[in-house]
Design a protein around this motif. Structure first.
Motif, PDB file in Angstrom:
ATOM      1  N   MET A   1      48.750-101.654  36.552  1.00  0.00           N
ATOM      2  CA  MET A   1      47.777-102.481  37.039  1.00  0.00           C
ATOM      3  C   MET A   1      47.923-103.688  37.270  1.00  0.00           C
ATOM      4  SD  MET A   1      43.773-101.499  36.928  1.00  0.00           S
ATOM      5  CE  MET A   1      43.185-103.048  36.541  1.00  0.00           C
ATOM      6  N   LYS A   2      48.949-104.253  36.626  1.00  0.00           N
ATOM      7  CA  LYS A   2      49.179-105.671  36.672  1.00  0.00           C
ATOM      8  C   LYS A   2      50.106-106.317  37.720  1.00  0.00           C
ATOM      9  CE  LYS A   2      49.915-105.542  31.512  1.00  0.00           C
ATOM     10  NZ  LYS A   2      50.613-105.651  30.496  1.00  0.00           N
ATOM     11  N   VAL A   3      49.787-107.473  38.175  1.00  0.00           N
ATOM     12  CA  VAL A   3      50.177-108.109  39.002  1.00  0.00           C
ATOM     13  C   VAL A   3      50.521-109.305  38.671  1.00  0.00           C
ATOM     14  CG1 VAL A   3      49.953-109.076  41.528  1.00  0.00           C
ATOM     15  CG2 VAL A   3      48.944-106.647  41.105  1.00  0.00           C
ATOM     16  N   ASN A   4      51.817-109.749  38.587  1.00  0.00           N
ATOM     17  CA  ASN A   4      52.037-110.868  38.132  1.00  0.00           C
ATOM     18  C   ASN A   4      52.753-111.757  39.144  1.00  0.00           C
ATOM     19  OD1 ASN A   4      50.975-111.143  35.375  1.00  0.00           O
ATOM     20  ND2 ASN A   4      52.445-109.667  35.063  1.00  0.00           N
ATOM     21  N   ASN A  98      46.590-111.563  34.123  1.00  0.00           N
ATOM     22  CA  ASN A  98      46.985-110.445  34.879  1.00  0.00           C
ATOM     23  C   ASN A  98      45.821-110.594  36.090  1.00  0.00           C
ATOM     24  OD1 ASN A  98      49.021-108.744  33.542  1.00  0.00           O
ATOM     25  ND2 ASN A  98      47.335-109.324  31.798  1.00  0.00           N
ATOM     26  N   THR A  99      46.364-110.228  37.606  1.00  0.00           N
ATOM     27  CA  THR A  99      45.348-110.231  38.382  1.00  0.00           C
ATOM     28  C   THR A  99      45.688-109.195  39.316  1.00  0.00           C
ATOM     29  OG1 THR A  99      45.005-112.655  38.554  1.00  0.00           O
ATOM     30  CG2 THR A  99      44.221-111.452  40.329  1.00  0.00           C
ATOM     31  N   CYS A 100      44.573-108.405  39.646  1.00  0.00           N
ATOM     32  CA  CYS A 100      44.839-107.010  40.355  1.00  0.00           C
ATOM     33  C   CYS A 100      43.939-107.093  41.573  1.00  0.00           C
ATOM     34  CB  CYS A 100      44.283-105.897  39.611  1.00  0.00           C
ATOM     35  SG  CYS A 100      44.078-104.471  40.040  1.00  0.00           S
ATOM     36  N   PRO A 101      44.572-106.999  42.879  1.00  0.00           N
ATOM     37  CA  PRO A 101      43.835-106.892  44.009  1.00  0.00           C
ATOM     38  C   PRO A 101      43.170-105.258  43.991  1.00  0.00           C
ATOM     39  CG  PRO A 101      46.039-106.961  44.413  1.00  0.00           C
ATOM     40  CD  PRO A 101      45.917-107.088  42.933  1.00  0.00           C
ATOM     41  N   VAL A 102      41.842-105.387  44.669  1.00  0.00           N
ATOM     42  CA  VAL A 102      41.229-104.049  44.862  1.00  0.00           C
ATOM     43  C   VAL A 102      40.633-103.774  46.255  1.00  0.00           C
ATOM     44  CG1 VAL A 102      39.490-102.573  43.794  1.00  0.00           C
ATOM     45  CG2 VAL A 102      40.642-104.057  42.293  1.00  0.00           C
TER      46      VAL A 102
END
Length: 192
Positions: A1-4, A98-102
């Motif tokens: 789930m990680k977006v870096n 970490n930033t996760c778009p949903v």
């Protein structure tokens, strides 16, 4: 789930972070209680056009709170919409931010559209660009028991697929189901 992603990370780090538990607890101070329960039909479902953004923000807040509870992280909500997502979930894991778009979808209540089903939502989600680091979340806004064993999930371009729903008539009990990677159902209580 990680977006870096460094480019997006710099842009997103400038946006305000909301503590979902704090936001949900503050709802008890609103004169017309709409979650859990509700006294006025428009507020109970937040279905007027003027309340659409409020409804979506509330769903994003409940999802983010559920993520915190389910994964044992200190998740924060970022209300920022872009082409392929509706909001962001942010948390720190050790030294990593970490930033996760949903992307958020809803299976609407029967009284609004009795013919709506998950297959229609899956078809909508299948049209998103591939591949993506975005997660998809489907709010199940229907009465009845959720059975993940009967789901027939097609190939979707999302990193993860989540289902969110209330498991009690008074909306105090909720569940979050992670469907793709290590499927698992998590239960949590609405903070009061």
């Amino acid at each position: 789930m990680k977006v870096n992603d460094q480019i997006h990370g710099r842009e997103w780090s400038k946006l305000p972070l909301y503590d979902p538990e704090r936001v949900l607890r503050s709802l008890k101070n609103i004169p017309v209680r709409f979650i859990p329960g509700g006294r006025h039909p428009q507020w109970a479902g937040l279905r007027t056009n003027s309340l659409k953004e409020v409804r979506q923000a509330l769903d994003a807040t409940i999802f983010t709170f559920g993520m915190s509870q389910a994964l044992g992280i200190n998740a924060r909500l970022i209300l920022h919409e872009a082409e392929d997502f509706d909001f962001l979930v942010s948390w720190v894991d050790g030294e990593w931010s970490n930033t996760c778009p949903v992307q958020l979808k809803e299976l609407v209540p029967d009284h609004l559209n009795p013919t709506a089903d998950l297959n229609q939502l899956f078809a909508e989600l299948a049209r998103y660009p591939r591949p993506t680091d975005t997660n998809a979340a489907i709010k199940l806004n229907r009465a009845g028991k959720f059975d993940p064993n009967v789901l027939q999930i097609p190939d979707l371009p999302f990193k993860e697929l989540w289902f969110l729903g209330s498991s009690s008539p008074d909306r105090t009990e909720w569940f979050l189901y992670r469907a793709l990677n290590e499927p698992r159902i998590f239960e949590f209580r609405f903070p009061t």
